[in-house]
Every structure is written in structure tokens, then in C-alpha cells.
Design a protein around this motif. Structure first.
Motif, PDB file in Angstrom:
ATOM      1  N   ASN A 102       0.824  -1.215   0.000  1.00  0.00           N
ATOM      2  CA  ASN A 102       0.000   0.000   0.000  1.00  0.00           C
ATOM      3  C   ASN A 102       0.856   1.262   0.000  1.00  0.00           C
ATOM      4  N   CYS A 103       1.825   1.299  -0.935  1.00  0.00           N
ATOM      5  CA  CYS A 103       2.656   2.492  -1.098  1.00  0.00           C
ATOM      6  C   CYS A 103       1.937   3.442  -2.046  1.00  0.00           C
ATOM      7  N   ARG A 104       1.478   4.560  -1.522  1.00  0.00           N
ATOM      8  CA  ARG A 104       0.688   5.501  -2.320  1.00  0.00           C
ATOM      9  C   ARG A 104       1.510   6.096  -3.459  1.00  0.00           C
ATOM     10  N   LEU A 105       2.769   6.407  -3.191  1.00  0.00           N
ATOM     11  CA  LEU A 105       3.637   6.964  -4.233  1.00  0.00           C
ATOM     12  C   LEU A 105       3.850   5.950  -5.346  1.00  0.00           C
ATOM     13  N   CYS A 106       4.217   4.733  -4.978  1.00  0.00           N
ATOM     14  CA  CYS A 106       4.510   3.702  -5.995  1.00  0.00           C
ATOM     15  C   CYS A 106       3.296   3.398  -6.854  1.00  0.00           C
ATOM     16  N   LYS A 107       2.106   3.397  -6.249  1.00  0.00           N
ATOM     17  CA  LYS A 107       0.889   3.109  -7.009  1.00  0.00           C
ATOM     18  C   LYS A 107       0.574   4.216  -8.004  1.00  0.00           C
ATOM     19  N   SER A 108       1.094   5.417  -7.745  1.00  0.00           N
ATOM     20  CA  SER A 108       0.800   6.546  -8.629  1.00  0.00           C
ATOM     21  C   SER A 108       1.764   6.661  -9.798  1.00  0.00           C
ATOM     22  N   LEU A 109       2.810   5.847  -9.823  1.00  0.00           N
ATOM     23  CA  LEU A 109       3.861   5.969 -10.837  1.00  0.00           C
ATOM     24  C   LEU A 109       3.699   4.951 -11.954  1.00  0.00           C
ATOM     25  N   ARG A 110       4.138   5.348 -13.166  1.00  0.00           N
ATOM     26  CA  ARG A 110       4.153   4.462 -14.315  1.00  0.00           C
ATOM     27  C   ARG A 110       5.500   4.606 -15.020  1.00  0.00           C
ATOM     28  N   GLU A 111       6.188   3.489 -15.221  1.00  0.00           N
ATOM     29  CA  GLU A 111       7.522   3.522 -15.820  1.00  0.00           C
ATOM     30  C   GLU A 111       7.406   3.642 -17.342  1.00  0.00           C
ATOM     31  N   ALA A 112       8.136   4.583 -17.928  1.00  0.00           N
ATOM     32  CA  ALA A 112       7.977   4.938 -19.337  1.00  0.00           C
ATOM     33  C   ALA A 112       8.372   3.806 -20.283  1.00  0.00           C
ATOM     34  N   THR A 113       9.477   3.134 -20.011  1.00  0.00           N
ATOM     35  CA  THR A 113       9.922   2.060 -20.907  1.00  0.00           C
ATOM     36  C   THR A 113       8.881   0.952 -20.982  1.00  0.00           C
ATOM     37  N   ALA A 114       8.260   0.637 -19.846  1.00  0.00           N
ATOM     38  CA  ALA A 114       7.221  -0.392 -19.831  1.00  0.00           C
ATOM     39  C   ALA A 114       5.993   0.061 -20.620  1.00  0.00           C
ATOM     40  N   LEU A 115       5.615   1.329 -20.484  1.00  0.00           N
ATOM     41  CA  LEU A 115       4.481   1.839 -21.248  1.00  0.00           C
ATOM     42  C   LEU A 115       4.763   1.768 -22.742  1.00  0.00           C
ATOM     43  N   ASP A 116       5.967   2.127 -23.117  1.00  0.00           N
ATOM     44  CA  ASP A 116       6.332   2.103 -24.544  1.00  0.00           C
ATOM     45  C   ASP A 116       6.422   0.673 -25.087  1.00  0.00           C
ATOM     46  N   ALA A 117       6.623  -0.302 -24.178  1.00  0.00           N
ATOM     47  CA  ALA A 117       6.753  -1.702 -24.595  1.00  0.00           C
ATOM     48  C   ALA A 117       5.426  -2.454 -24.557  1.00  0.00           C
ATOM     49  N   GLY A 118       4.343  -1.748 -24.264  1.00  0.00           N
ATOM     50  CA  GLY A 118       3.031  -2.397 -24.288  1.00  0.00           C
ATOM     51  C   GLY A 118       2.265  -2.359 -22.984  1.00  0.00           C
ATOM     52  N   GLY A 119       2.845  -1.767 -21.949  1.00  0.00           N
ATOM     53  CA  GLY A 119       2.113  -1.616 -20.703  1.00  0.00           C
ATOM     54  C   GLY A 119       0.959  -0.645 -20.883  1.00  0.00           C
ATOM     55  N   SER A 120      -0.123  -0.859 -20.148  1.00  0.00           N
ATOM     56  CA  SER A 120      -1.295   0.007 -20.275  1.00  0.00           C
ATOM     57  C   SER A 120      -2.112  -0.058 -18.994  1.00  0.00           C
ATOM     58  N   GLU A 121      -2.990   0.919 -18.808  1.00  0.00           N
ATOM     59  CA  GLU A 121      -3.853   0.912 -17.631  1.00  0.00           C
ATOM     60  C   GLU A 121      -4.789  -0.291 -17.654  1.00  0.00           C
ATOM     61  N   SER A 122      -5.197  -0.699 -18.822  1.00  0.00           N
ATOM     62  CA  SER A 122      -6.048  -1.881 -18.922  1.00  0.00           C
ATOM     63  C   SER A 122      -5.317  -3.119 -18.415  1.00  0.00           C
ATOM     64  N   LEU A 123      -4.078  -3.280 -18.854  1.00  0.00           N
ATOM     65  CA  LEU A 123      -3.277  -4.428 -18.418  1.00  0.00           C
ATOM     66  C   LEU A 123      -2.999  -4.341 -16.926  1.00  0.00           C
ATOM     67  N   TYR A 124      -2.589  -3.169 -16.469  1.00  0.00           N
ATOM     68  CA  TYR A 124      -2.259  -3.008 -15.054  1.00  0.00           C
ATOM     69  C   TYR A 124      -3.486  -3.182 -14.169  1.00  0.00           C
ATOM     70  N   GLY A 125      -4.647  -2.884 -14.718  1.00  0.00           N
ATOM     71  CA  GLY A 125      -5.874  -3.066 -13.950  1.00  0.00           C
ATOM     72  C   GLY A 125      -6.173  -4.512 -13.623  1.00  0.00           C
ATOM     73  N   ASP A 126      -5.562  -5.430 -14.367  1.00  0.00           N
ATOM     74  CA  ASP A 126      -5.768  -6.862 -14.128  1.00  0.00           C
ATOM     75  C   ASP A 126      -4.857  -7.415 -13.039  1.00  0.00           C
ATOM     76  N   ILE A 127      -3.923  -6.622 -12.551  1.00  0.00           N
ATOM     77  CA  ILE A 127      -2.960  -7.139 -11.570  1.00  0.00           C
ATOM     78  C   ILE A 127      -3.656  -7.583 -10.292  1.00  0.00           C
ATOM     79  N   GLU A 128      -4.655  -6.834  -9.860  1.00  0.00           N
ATOM     80  CA  GLU A 128      -5.319  -7.139  -8.591  1.00  0.00           C
ATOM     81  C   GLU A 128      -5.900  -8.551  -8.589  1.00  0.00           C
TER      82      GLU A 128
END
Length: 275
Positions: free
Chosen positions: A159-185
């Protein structure tokens, strides 16, 4: 670098020995060696540190404001240094458990059976935050999307509030997305996440919640689905991400943005660069 972390024994070594004993007992894992063997707290300050270390290992997000207040009162300016020592005592045994489950322990855990050259002079927070964490961040065997999935899983679990708010650019450029990250839970039920990604997330959960009882099938999935270099990096990534426990434990994990997410780049030197 793990050996250097294990060798840290600031001051008279009592607090290091105490938190190593407490964290190991809490995790049901072999303790890190200590320059000074400590059977238990012998002062009010040590009792406060032991209570804080136990909760740090069990569930850092449940540390209370009162526990923080008591810790600061007893330790003052040395609080951050001691909490960093708790992080080492809490997570290096988890890394040992993970690497041994994967069958890679003998190559990376030289301190387990060998003598330790104790370091009484290095500041733990300096070694952890300026040397160890950037060194792990410079590893590049693991693909960026898997690394980001594991980072975000750790962010949610601690439950790190800072870490949850961050998105790494290289991962986003390689196919990461909010839709994909939403499935982590609920990654087990995801139709977007690959078997490889799910194996990495299961392994991360094991290190975070049940390191003394890592499921053989989970370790086997990682061994079969990842190269040795990737599996080792994955293990160290979970520890690097878990450095957020220091901030969470001290209530210093506020996000930099009021809403939404913030993009950052993990550069070639292992440093975090914000846009």
C-alpha cells in the motif's frame, strides 16, 4: 552486494542483531548472521524497535501513527538508519529463500556459509539507496512490462501511495497500459496477462507473504519460464520494490500528484528520472 548488506553492523551492533532476530522469527526464516547475538530487547528503546520490526515484516501498511511516534521518540535522528536496517533484516532472508527455491542460492549467497567481515562504519541507508537499489535497477535481463507488473503488485501489497501513482515509461512504450495493469489485482482470472506474467506475480506474492513456504510449483514455473538471469533479476526486483516499505512505515509515501498517475523513466544508471 548482498554480502555487503549482510555485513552492516552499525554502532555496537545490538540493534542490527535485534532486528535480524525479530524479522527472522516473524518470517520463520533463517536469520541473517549478526556481529552481536541478541536474545531480545533489553531496554524500552529496543522494545519499541522490536515491535516496529515485527509489524514491518508482517504487514507494513498496518503500522500505526502511534508506533511511528514511539519510534521517533526513542531513536530521533537515527530513525531512518534503523528502519533501513529493518528493511535489510526483513528482505534479504526472503531473497535467500527465493534463490534457494529456484536452485540459484549457491551462486549468490556467499555469506550463508562463509565468514562475514563486519562493517561498522558504513551508513546503511547510503549503501541501500545509493548503491544497492540503483545496481538492481541497472539489471536489464527481465523485460520491462513484467518488471512493471511486479513493481505495481508490490506497490499494492505494501500500500505504497507513491509507488501506485507511478508508471515507468519504458514499460508503457513496450506495451504496458492501464487496462493491463488493472488486471494485476485479480491476475489469476486475467485474460490479458500471459502465463509468464502470472508466474512472476505468483512468485512475487510468495516472497512478500509466504517466503518460508514458497510453493514448489511456483518456483518450477519461474525456472521453466525465465532464464536464470531473468529469474535472479525478478527476485532482486521484488526486494528493490520492497524498499517502499521504509517510506510506508514512516508515513512518507505520499504521491507527487494529487490525482491520476505520473510517468517516470528508470534510466541506464538505475536512477529514477521524472518527466
Amino acid at each position: 552486494m548482498l554480502t555487503q548488506l549482510v555485513a552492516l553492523s552499525p554502532g555496537d551492533g545490538r540493534l542490527a542483531g535485534l532486528v535480524r532476530r525479530v524479522c527472522a522469527q516473524t518470517l520463520s526464516l533463517p536469520p541473517l548472521p549478526s556481529a552481536v547475538e541478541v536474545s531480545g530487547p533489553e531496554s524500552e528503546a529496543e522494545a519499541v524497535v522490536a515491535e516496529f520490526a515485527e509489524q514491518f515484516s508482517v504487514d507494513v501498511s498496518a503500522i500505526t501513527g502511534e508506533q511511528r511516534k514511539r519510534l521517533w521518540k526513542q531513536l530521533g535522528d537515527s530513525t531512518f538508519s534503523v528502519v533501513t536496517q529493518i528493511y535489510i533484516a526483513d528482505f534479504v532472508p526472503r531473497v535467500r529463500a527465493g534463490l534457494e527455491a529456484l536452485g540459484f542460492g549457491s551462486e549468490h549467497l556467499g555469506w550463508v556459509n562463509g565468514p562475514v567481515a563486519w562493517d561498522h562504519g558504513t551508513e546503511p541507508s547510503d549503501l541501500v539507496f545509493n548503491d544497492f537499489l540503483p545496481a538492481v535497477a541497472r539489471m536489464r535481463a527481465l523485460d520491462p512490462v513484467t518488471a512493471e507488473l511486479v513493481r505495481l503488485r508490490g506497490a499494492a501489497q505494501h500500500n505504497c501511495r507513491l509507488c501506485k501513482s507511478l508508471r515507468e515509461a519504458t514499460a508503457l512504450d513496450a506495451g504496458g497500459s492501464e487496462s493491463l495493469y488493472g488486471d494485476i489485482e485479480r491476475y489469476e482470472d486475467s485474460t490479458q496477462l500471459t502465463r509468464r506474467a502470472k508466474a512472476a506475480l505468483r512468485y512475487a506474492d510468495g516472497l512478500i507473504w509466504t517466503p518460508a513456504h514458497l510453493v514448489a510449483d511456483v518456483a518450477a514455473e519461474v525456472r521453466s519460464g525465465f532464464s536464470e538471469a531473468e529469474a535472479v533479476e525478478l527476485t532482486f526486483d521484488v526486494m528493490r520494490n520492497a524498499s517502499n516499505k521504509v517510506a510506508v512505515s514512516l508515513g512518507a509515501d505520499a504521491p507527487r500528484v494529487e490525482e491520476g498517475t505520473e510517468r517516470y523513466l528508470l534510466d541506464a544508471e538505475g536512477q529514477t528520472v521524472f518527466s
